[in-house]
Scaffold this active site. Structure first.
Site, PDB file in Angstrom:
ATOM      1  N   TYR A 180       8.312   1.469  -8.671  1.00 35.43           N
ATOM      2  CA  TYR A 180       8.670   1.648  -7.257  1.00 35.43           C
ATOM      3  C   TYR A 180       9.363   0.384  -6.721  1.00 35.43           C
ATOM      4  CZ  TYR A 180       7.852   2.176  -2.224  1.00 35.43           C
ATOM      5  OH  TYR A 180       7.996   2.238  -0.867  1.00 35.43           O
ATOM      6  N   LYS A 212       1.641   9.163   0.689  1.00 35.55           N
ATOM      7  CA  LYS A 212       2.370  10.270   0.059  1.00 35.55           C
ATOM      8  C   LYS A 212       1.463  11.498  -0.049  1.00 35.55           C
ATOM      9  CE  LYS A 212       5.258   6.900  -0.124  1.00 35.55           C
ATOM     10  NZ  LYS A 212       5.378   6.011  -1.277  1.00 35.55           N
ATOM     11  N   ARG A 270     -13.627  -5.545   9.808  1.00 40.96           N
ATOM     12  CA  ARG A 270     -12.713  -5.932   8.713  1.00 40.96           C
ATOM     13  C   ARG A 270     -13.435  -5.783   7.373  1.00 40.96           C
ATOM     14  NH1 ARG A 270     -12.377 -10.977   7.634  1.00 40.96           N
ATOM     15  NH2 ARG A 270     -11.922 -11.688   9.749  1.00 40.96           N
ATOM     16  N   ASP A 286      -0.421   2.983 -11.037  1.00 37.32           N
ATOM     17  CA  ASP A 286      -0.031   3.534  -9.739  1.00 37.32           C
ATOM     18  C   ASP A 286       0.013   5.051  -9.902  1.00 37.32           C
ATOM     19  OD1 ASP A 286       1.347   4.520  -7.526  1.00 37.32           O
ATOM     20  OD2 ASP A 286       2.694   2.790  -7.389  1.00 37.32           O
TER      21      ASP A 286
HETATM   22  C1  LIG Z   1       5.438   4.612  -1.501  1.00 37.64           C
HETATM   23  C2  LIG Z   1       4.973   4.068  -2.775  1.00 37.64           C
HETATM   24  C3  LIG Z   1       4.322   2.827  -2.839  1.00 37.64           C
HETATM   25  C4  LIG Z   1       4.114   1.954  -1.625  1.00 37.64           C
HETATM   26  O1  LIG Z   1       3.245   2.526  -0.717  1.00 37.64           O
HETATM   27  P1  LIG Z   1       3.332   2.290   0.890  1.00 37.64           P
HETATM   28  O2  LIG Z   1       2.227   3.126   1.389  1.00 37.64           O
HETATM   29  O3  LIG Z   1       4.691   2.725   1.329  1.00 37.64           O
HETATM   30  O4  LIG Z   1       3.129   0.833   1.108  1.00 37.64           O
HETATM   31  C5  LIG Z   1       3.889   2.393  -4.079  1.00 37.64           C
HETATM   32  N1  LIG Z   1       4.086   3.119  -5.192  1.00 37.64           N
HETATM   33  C6  LIG Z   1       4.717   4.313  -5.161  1.00 37.64           C
HETATM   34  C7  LIG Z   1       4.899   5.070  -6.430  1.00 37.64           C
HETATM   35  C8  LIG Z   1       5.184   4.821  -3.964  1.00 37.64           C
HETATM   36  O5  LIG Z   1       5.837   5.996  -3.954  1.00 37.64           O
END
Ligand SMILES: *Cc1c(COP(=O)(O)O)cnc(C)c1O
Length: 384
Positions: free
Chosen positions: A99, A196, A47, A171
């Site tokens: 998001y 992504k 962990r 982000d």
């Molecule tokens: C998908 C996404 C998230 C969240 O990520 P997960 O891996 O699905 O938890 C956060 N910010 C953006 C811009 C995203 O496209």
């Protein structure tokens, strides 16, 4: 080292001291033998740290030009770790079109724990200063935004954050470090949903943070260990493998988005096309300033205001798959009003521009001519 070399080698020296494997092995283990209490080779319990995860954390940090990387079980788990830096009474300034999962975490978990959120438009950075007070501890931004691809000037926001000693988190999921590197523009924290583009193959859920400042890194490593929302070694391996081709995939995603944006713009069944590469895009100048290309995402509206027509267009697509998510090798299509943004009341949603005829595309790495033919066959039939 140039970026295209970093995706292959960055942070990846000596990943397997045991046998010199080229790729970091998947250390599928929960614990590590100690020679005497507290004496080990840097890994005690998985962990806290696992060699496969460490390899990924170093690779992502290298891509973002950061010193410290942390992996998490998902993108929202990474955001959750940042929120744990705050205390009740603290305030967060963020933008209206973040998001949906981030919005949900903020308003349905952390608001109840005593954190206050102010949602504003940040396309004009100078407008934000009047929303700052002595309790404001974090500015959270996302650029380009989902689904309308608005851009926020990271450098301008960073200047304001610095002036008021507020942490700035960006982000960077939509842009990836291939297109934009927020730490170099003055951000304190970069966050990724590696689910992504970094993973890139729609086969893993994983999140990451990158920072440059050692005190901040120490706090976040502590939260990572203490809260325990870590990714497994197999998932870390998949993202490491994905990263090796990030530059090649991003180049094609961007080329395809451009070709499709130009095609959509001249099609009579299409009304608005949202793509930051158009000179007419209201934030085009910000893209020119902080991004190296315009990304692989596009949104567009169908003429008129009939939701049925938009649904007909996307249901008749053959190559594009109707699905949530983005950033994979395959092209995806989504209907924000009934998918990603369905939880927002219709009136509020439409004020943001997320109308019923809006369609979002995540362009994959297929041949753009096939993608255009697919869009053409369904758009030519709209209304019939
Ligand atoms: C998908 C996404 C998230 C969240 O990520 P997960 O891996 O699905 O938890 C956060 N910010 C953006 C811009 C995203 O496209």
């Amino acid at each position: 080292m140039k970026f295209n070399t970093k995706v292959v080698h960055g942070g990846q020296k000596n990943v397997d001291p045991a046998y010199n494997a080229v790729m970091p092995p998947i250390y599928q283990t929960s614990t590590f033998v100690q020679s005497s209490p507290g004496e080990h080779k840097g890994f005690a319990y998985a962990r806290s740290a696992n060699p496969t995860r460490t390899a990924l954390e170093k690779a992502i940090a290298s891509l973002e030009n950061g010193k410290y990387g942390m992996g998490f079980g998902s993108g929202v788990a990474a955001i959750d770790a940042v929120m744990k830096l705050l205390k009740p009474g603290d305030e967060v300034l963020t933008s209206t079109d973040i998001y949906g999962g981030t919005h949900r975490l903020f308003t349905q978990i952390y608001a109840d724990l005593g954190i206050k959120f102010t949602f504003i438009s940040m396309q004009e950075a100078r407008n934000m200063e009047r929303f700052i007070n002595q309790n404001t501890k974090l500015i959270w931004i996302e650029t380009p935004t989902n689904p309308l691809l608005h851009l926020i000037d990271i450098q301008a926001v960073a200047k304001i954050a610095k002036k008021h000693s507020i942490l700035l988190a960006v982000d960077n999921t939509f842009a990836t470090p291939y297109l934009q590197q927020p730490l170099a523009l003055g951000a304190d924290i970069v966050m990724h949903s590696a689910t992504k583009y970094l993973g890139g193959h729609s086969d893993v859920i994983l999140g990451a943070l990158v920072v440059n400042e050692s005190d901040l890194a120490e706090k976040l490593y502590f939260i990572q260990k203490a809260s325990g929302a870590i990714p497994g070694p197999q998932d870390c391996f998949l993202v490491l493998r994905g990263i090796k081709t990030l530059h090649l995939r991003m180049q094609r995603h961007c080329e395809n988005a451009k070709a499709i944006a130009l095609f959509l713009k001249q099609h009579p069944a299409v009304d608005q096309v949202y793509w930051p590469g158009f000179k007419s895009h209201p934030n085009h100048h910000i893209a020119e300033k902080q991004m190296t290309d315009y990304g692989g995402m596009i949104a567009f509206t169908i003429v008129g205001n009939q939701k049925e027509k938009a649904l007909q267009v996307l249901e008749n697509l053959k190559i594009f798959s109707l699905a949530e998510s983005l950033g994979g090798v395959e092209s995806l299509v989504g209907h924000p009003a009934s998918m990603t943004h369905a939880s927002i009341p219709k009136e509020e949603r439409e004020k943001m521009g997320v109308v019923d005829t809006l369609i979002r595309l995540s362009l994959g790495i297929e041949d753009h001519e096939d993608l255009i033919l697919d869009l053409k066959q369904t758009l030519d039939n709209v209304g019939s």
